[in-house]
Every structure is written in structure tokens, then in C-alpha cells.
Write a protein that holds these residues in place. Structure first.
Motif, PDB file in Angstrom:
ATOM      1  N   LYS A  74      49.618  38.650  44.848  1.00 55.25           N
ATOM      2  CA  LYS A  74      48.952  39.959  44.452  1.00 55.25           C
ATOM      3  C   LYS A  74      49.141  40.468  43.057  1.00 55.25           C
ATOM      4  CE  LYS A  74      47.869  41.358  49.163  1.00 55.25           C
ATOM      5  NZ  LYS A  74      47.756  42.474  50.070  1.00 55.25           N
ATOM      6  N   GLU A  75      49.408  39.249  41.959  1.00 56.18           N
ATOM      7  CA  GLU A  75      49.957  39.654  40.770  1.00 56.18           C
ATOM      8  C   GLU A  75      48.810  40.376  39.775  1.00 56.18           C
ATOM      9  OE1 GLU A  75      50.474  36.885  42.158  1.00 56.18           O
ATOM     10  OE2 GLU A  75      52.436  36.104  42.083  1.00 56.18           O
ATOM     11  N   GLU A  76      47.761  40.138  40.320  1.00 57.22           N
ATOM     12  CA  GLU A  76      46.503  40.918  39.612  1.00 57.22           C
ATOM     13  C   GLU A  76      46.651  42.509  39.582  1.00 57.22           C
ATOM     14  OE1 GLU A  76      45.224  40.379  43.681  1.00 57.22           O
ATOM     15  OE2 GLU A  76      46.015  39.012  42.356  1.00 57.22           O
ATOM     16  N   LEU A  77      47.277  43.010  40.544  1.00 55.06           N
ATOM     17  CA  LEU A  77      47.618  44.429  40.798  1.00 55.06           C
ATOM     18  C   LEU A  77      48.255  44.983  39.624  1.00 55.06           C
ATOM     19  CD1 LEU A  77      48.431  44.515  44.507  1.00 55.06           C
ATOM     20  CD2 LEU A  77      46.186  45.163  43.552  1.00 55.06           C
ATOM     21  N   HIS A  78      48.929  44.130  38.991  1.00 52.13           N
ATOM     22  CA  HIS A  78      49.545  44.682  37.687  1.00 52.13           C
ATOM     23  C   HIS A  78      48.492  45.224  36.674  1.00 52.13           C
ATOM     24  CE1 HIS A  78      53.934  43.926  38.330  1.00 52.13           C
ATOM     25  NE2 HIS A  78      53.387  42.387  38.816  1.00 52.13           N
ATOM     26  N   GLN A  79      47.198  44.396  36.724  1.00 55.67           N
ATOM     27  CA  GLN A  79      46.362  44.768  35.901  1.00 55.67           C
ATOM     28  C   GLN A  79      45.456  46.037  36.527  1.00 55.67           C
ATOM     29  OE1 GLN A  79      43.596  42.070  33.602  1.00 55.67           O
ATOM     30  NE2 GLN A  79      44.824  40.375  35.043  1.00 55.67           N
ATOM     31  N   THR A  80      45.333  45.979  37.560  1.00 54.35           N
ATOM     32  CA  THR A  80      44.476  47.162  38.316  1.00 54.35           C
ATOM     33  C   THR A  80      45.049  48.366  38.659  1.00 54.35           C
ATOM     34  OG1 THR A  80      44.696  46.565  40.588  1.00 54.35           O
ATOM     35  CG2 THR A  80      42.814  45.684  39.517  1.00 54.35           C
ATOM     36  N   SER A  81      46.599  48.156  38.729  1.00 54.83           N
ATOM     37  CA  SER A  81      47.355  49.505  38.996  1.00 54.83           C
ATOM     38  C   SER A  81      47.703  50.363  37.643  1.00 54.83           C
ATOM     39  CB  SER A  81      48.349  49.013  39.546  1.00 54.83           C
ATOM     40  OG  SER A  81      49.448  48.258  38.618  1.00 54.83           O
ATOM     41  N   LEU A  82      47.826  49.601  36.560  1.00 60.27           N
ATOM     42  CA  LEU A  82      47.826  50.341  35.408  1.00 60.27           C
ATOM     43  C   LEU A  82      46.747  50.799  34.715  1.00 60.27           C
ATOM     44  CD1 LEU A  82      49.876  51.242  32.955  1.00 60.27           C
ATOM     45  CD2 LEU A  82      49.588  48.819  32.064  1.00 60.27           C
ATOM     46  N   SER A  83      45.678  50.050  34.915  1.00 59.59           N
ATOM     47  CA  SER A  83      44.180  50.592  34.675  1.00 59.59           C
ATOM     48  C   SER A  83      43.933  51.961  35.364  1.00 59.59           C
ATOM     49  CB  SER A  83      42.982  49.607  35.108  1.00 59.59           C
ATOM     50  OG  SER A  83      41.933  50.207  34.699  1.00 59.59           O
ATOM     51  N   TYR A  84      44.265  51.929  36.685  1.00 61.17           N
ATOM     52  CA  TYR A  84      43.996  53.170  37.364  1.00 61.17           C
ATOM     53  C   TYR A  84      44.836  54.253  37.202  1.00 61.17           C
ATOM     54  CZ  TYR A  84      43.457  56.331  41.233  1.00 61.17           C
ATOM     55  OH  TYR A  84      43.107  57.567  42.096  1.00 61.17           O
ATOM     56  N   ILE A  85      46.133  54.101  36.687  1.00 61.00           N
ATOM     57  CA  ILE A  85      47.047  55.182  36.190  1.00 61.00           C
ATOM     58  C   ILE A  85      46.628  55.738  34.913  1.00 61.00           C
ATOM     59  CG2 ILE A  85      49.430  55.762  35.348  1.00 61.00           C
ATOM     60  CD1 ILE A  85      50.376  53.489  37.394  1.00 61.00           C
TER      61      ILE A  85
END
Length: 212
Positions: A74-85
Motif C-alpha cells: 500500500k505504498e501509494e499511501l505515502h502520497q495520499t497521507s502526506l497530501s491529507y496532512i
């Protein structure tokens, strides 16, 4: 300072938390599962999924440290999580955002054309994480109305290494130590990160840290 740490129970998050506490800062873990906190009965924490956080949860903080680590597959979560923060903090003077980044996007040549992740010897199994963290960093650099610093470790992020109390700093290029090795312990990385929280030297910039 009042420091919120996303991923406070992880390898880097726990070291950053310990370093900040030693220096007298107030640490507020932002965690999905508070039972993993060793001192959860005595400390203030916020128990929420990262994507359920809102600005009210962090508005009293001076700094938010993003030490989130996406699970395998689920490495794409690095993108979505930082974007959300970023979306939570954008447009506000505080908190400042400090991101525990990756080494894969660091350049290995003076012309800044070749990244570590693009080199032939870069481990295949590490590429999904490196690529997604690199894309997340690229998006962060385009963000406006946010105070951030992105801190990349060396090529070898050593969980077993000791806190030497010494390190060298760079920016976009991979560093090596006196032995020609690109390595930093989690403890010395935490030291450098808390130094940057206190000194505020690299606003809206990436820095990298390596052992001496």
C-alpha cells in the motif's frame, strides 16, 4: 514546544518522541492504536486514524511530525497521507510540518539528474516505497501557504545504530561519511530532526542527514 507525532509508535517516530521528551518538549502522539504506546496511561495522545484527523485536533500544536510508514503493498499511501496532512495545515501559521522522508529521491550526481532510486544497485523491493515517497515530496514542494521541512535519511537507515550525538547535514544530494558509507542511525536522525524543530533553519526545504 508542543509536538504532535504521526506514527509515534514506529521505528523513527518512537526515536523522535524520545529525543523530544529528553529536551523537555511536550509530545502528543497521533496514533491509530493507543495500546501500542508504552506510556499511554500517563501521556496525552490523540487516538484516530490519520485520515480522520481534523484541524481542531492539531491547532494547538507548534509542530506536526509526519513519521507515517505505509504498509507493504500500500505504498501509494505515502502520497495520499502526506497530501491529507498538508490539506489540514495549509493556510494556517501553525503547526509547522516536519516530514520523515525517504532517501530514494536524493541525487547521487553533481548535475542533480540521477536519483538514488534510479541507480542500478537500488533494491527492487524498495522501489515502490521510494517512488511513492518521491512523488509525495514533489507534490509537497508545490504546496503553498504551509511551513514545512522534509528530512531524508541516508541510504542505510540503521535501526540498530547508536546515538552518537554527531551528524552531517546536506540538502538534495546523498551524503557519505568518512568511511565512504551513506548511513545514519534512527537515533541520530531523531537528533537532527529535533534540532531542526528548535533551530528552524530550513523552512520549505529538504535536508538530509548522514553519520560523520
Amino acid at each position: 514546544m508542543k509536538i504532535g507525532i504521526i506514527g509515534a509508535t514506529g521505528k523513527s517516530g518512537s526515536k523522535i518522541s524520545a529525543e523530544a521528551l529528553i529536551r523537555g518538549h511536550e509530545v502528543i502522539p497521533l496514533v491509530r492504536n493507543a495500546s501500542k504506546l508504552t506510556d499511554s496511561k500517563d501521556s496525552h495522545y490523540i487516538e484516530k486514524d490519520l485520515y480522520d484527523l481534523d484541524f481542531d485536533d492539531i491547532k494547538e500544536l507548534d509542530v506536526v511530525v509526519d513519521a507515517f510508514n505505509a504498509p507493504l503493498g500500500k505504498e501509494e499511501l505515502h502520497q495520499t497521507s502526506l497530501s491529507y496532512i498538508v490539506s489540514l495545515i495549509q493556510g494556517h501559521d501553525t503547526p509547522r510540518l516536519i516530514v520523515v522522508g525517504g532517501a530514494g529521491s536524493l541525487y547521487v550526481d553533481d548535475a542533480t539528474k540521477t536519483r538514488l532510486m534510479d541507480t542500478p544497485d537500488f533494491p527492487e523491493e524498495a522501489k515502490p516505497t521510494a517512488m511513492n515517497m518521491g512523488k509525495a515530496f514533489d507534490q509537497l514542494k508545490l504546496s503553498e501557504d504551509i511551513n514545512w521541512t522534509y528530512l531524508s535519511p541516508s541510504a542505510f537507515f540503521n535501526p540498530e545504530g547508536k546515538r552518537t550525538g554527531k551528524y552531517q547535514l546536506g540538502q538534495d544530494q546523498l551524503l557519505t561519511n568518512s568511511k565512504g558509507e551513506s548511513e545514519i542511525s534512527y537515533a541520530d536522525f531523531a537528533l537532527a530532526l529535533v534540532d531542526e524543530i528548535e533551530n528552524q533553519q530550513f523552512i520549505n526545504q529538504r535536508i538530509t542527514v548522514c553519520s560523520e
